[in-house]
Design a protein around this motif. Structure first.
Motif, PDB file in Angstrom:
ATOM      1  N   ILE A 128      30.142  51.212  45.870  1.00  0.00           N
ATOM      2  CA  ILE A 128      31.031  50.729  46.926  1.00  0.00           C
ATOM      3  C   ILE A 128      31.718  49.433  46.500  1.00  0.00           C
ATOM      4  CG2 ILE A 128      31.093  49.720  49.239  1.00  0.00           C
ATOM      5  CD1 ILE A 128      30.950  52.723  49.287  1.00  0.00           C
ATOM      6  N   LYS A 129      30.965  48.548  45.863  1.00  0.00           N
ATOM      7  CA  LYS A 129      31.551  47.276  45.412  1.00  0.00           C
ATOM      8  C   LYS A 129      32.623  47.519  44.348  1.00  0.00           C
ATOM      9  CE  LYS A 129      30.451  42.658  43.697  1.00  0.00           C
ATOM     10  NZ  LYS A 129      31.694  42.594  42.890  1.00  0.00           N
ATOM     11  N   LEU A 130      32.352  48.417  43.429  1.00  0.00           N
ATOM     12  CA  LEU A 130      33.327  48.706  42.378  1.00  0.00           C
ATOM     13  C   LEU A 130      34.616  49.270  42.982  1.00  0.00           C
ATOM     14  CD1 LEU A 130      34.042  48.905  39.367  1.00  0.00           C
ATOM     15  CD2 LEU A 130      32.998  51.172  39.348  1.00  0.00           C
ATOM     16  N   ILE A 131      34.488  50.204  43.916  1.00  0.00           N
ATOM     17  CA  ILE A 131      35.668  50.803  44.547  1.00  0.00           C
ATOM     18  C   ILE A 131      36.430  49.750  45.347  1.00  0.00           C
ATOM     19  CG2 ILE A 131      36.476  52.497  46.229  1.00  0.00           C
ATOM     20  CD1 ILE A 131      34.044  54.215  45.466  1.00  0.00           C
ATOM     21  N   THR A 132      35.697  48.899  46.084  1.00  0.00           N
ATOM     22  CA  THR A 132      36.332  47.863  46.892  1.00  0.00           C
ATOM     23  C   THR A 132      37.130  46.897  46.027  1.00  0.00           C
ATOM     24  OG1 THR A 132      34.525  47.987  48.502  1.00  0.00           O
ATOM     25  CG2 THR A 132      35.947  46.046  48.597  1.00  0.00           C
TER      26      THR A 132
END
Length: 241
Positions: A128-132
């Motif tokens: 999720i952090k990478l996509i965000t």
């Protein structure tokens, strides 16, 4: 062959095959084997060359013409939207009519390979952090998003539609994820059903037709689709499981 684009057929009509869809699949398989597997031709070029070659119809039978385009667009949609089926059946050493029937059935009946889902994906915190971070760096949306918003997007639990600065950005990511089977193949339907995306110009949630048309446009007019950075991001996501 029933459909050919060459000078030998410019002044005469030919009878289209009564089992044309099967014939088109056989031709698609043959060219996939020789061009993509053996000659390592770019997949999108293989698809576009195949379809454009078979567009002409040398007959005045209106019903035959309608059926031909229906069959040809069936092949095109399968080749572009269901690459998983292409890899499953066209990489086999032989392609029999039973394979064709199974392939077509799986294409027409998504439930054969896909359970009904209410969400796109359940990613872990690192994913999720990478996509965000990627979404904010590429300016996917008119306002920056946080990890909670991205998680709700993939869970299909957003309360408010996200406004895309350019649908091309988010669609490349979603398409890349679908190609790697990280989100369902009915992802367009899920996005539309939950009213999750809207273009900045209209601010109105995108329809299935609008998203499908945009995807087709991108595949046909973009030299590389999806772009390499999107493919790389998806590879990183797969490594984070």
């Amino acid at each position: 062959m029933y459909l050919q684009c060459n000078n030998h057929f410019t002044n005469q009509e030919i009878e289209l095959s009564k089992d044309e869809l099967w014939d088109l699949f056989k031709v698609s398989y043959k060219h996939y084997q020789t061009e993509v597997i053996n000659d390592r031709k770019i997949y999108n070029r293989y698809v576009n060359d195949l379809i454009s070659y078979h567009l002409p119809v040398f007959t005045s039978d209106e019903e035959a013409i309608r059926k031909h385009f229906q069959n040809l667009f069936c092949v095109y949609e399968l080749l572009t939207d269901r690459k998983d089926l292409v890899e499953k059946y066209f990489t086999k050493s032989t392609f029999e009519k039973t394979d064709f029937s199974k392939m077509l059935h799986e294409f027409n009946h998504v439930e054969v390979i896909l359970k009904d889902s209410n969400g796109l994906a359940s990613f872990n915190r690192k994913q999720i952090k990478l996509i965000t971070d990627f979404a904010n760096r590429k300016n996917f949306f008119t306002t920056p998003v946080d990890e909670n918003t991205i998680e709700k997007f993939f869970n299909c639990t957003l309360k408010k539609t996200l406004i895309a600065t350019n649908l091309r950005y988010i669609l490349q990511l979603l398409y890349s994820l679908s190609q790697q089977k990280m989100i369902p193949y009915n992802w367009v339907s899920l996005v539309v059903r939950n009213k999750m995306l809207a273009p900045q110009k209209s601010m109105i949630p995108s329809t299935r037709g609008a998203i499908s048309s945009r995807l087709t446009e991108l595949k046909n007019t973009t030299a590389t689709f999806p772009e390499e950075e999107y493919v790389n991001i998806v590879k990183q996501l797969k490594e984070m499981y």
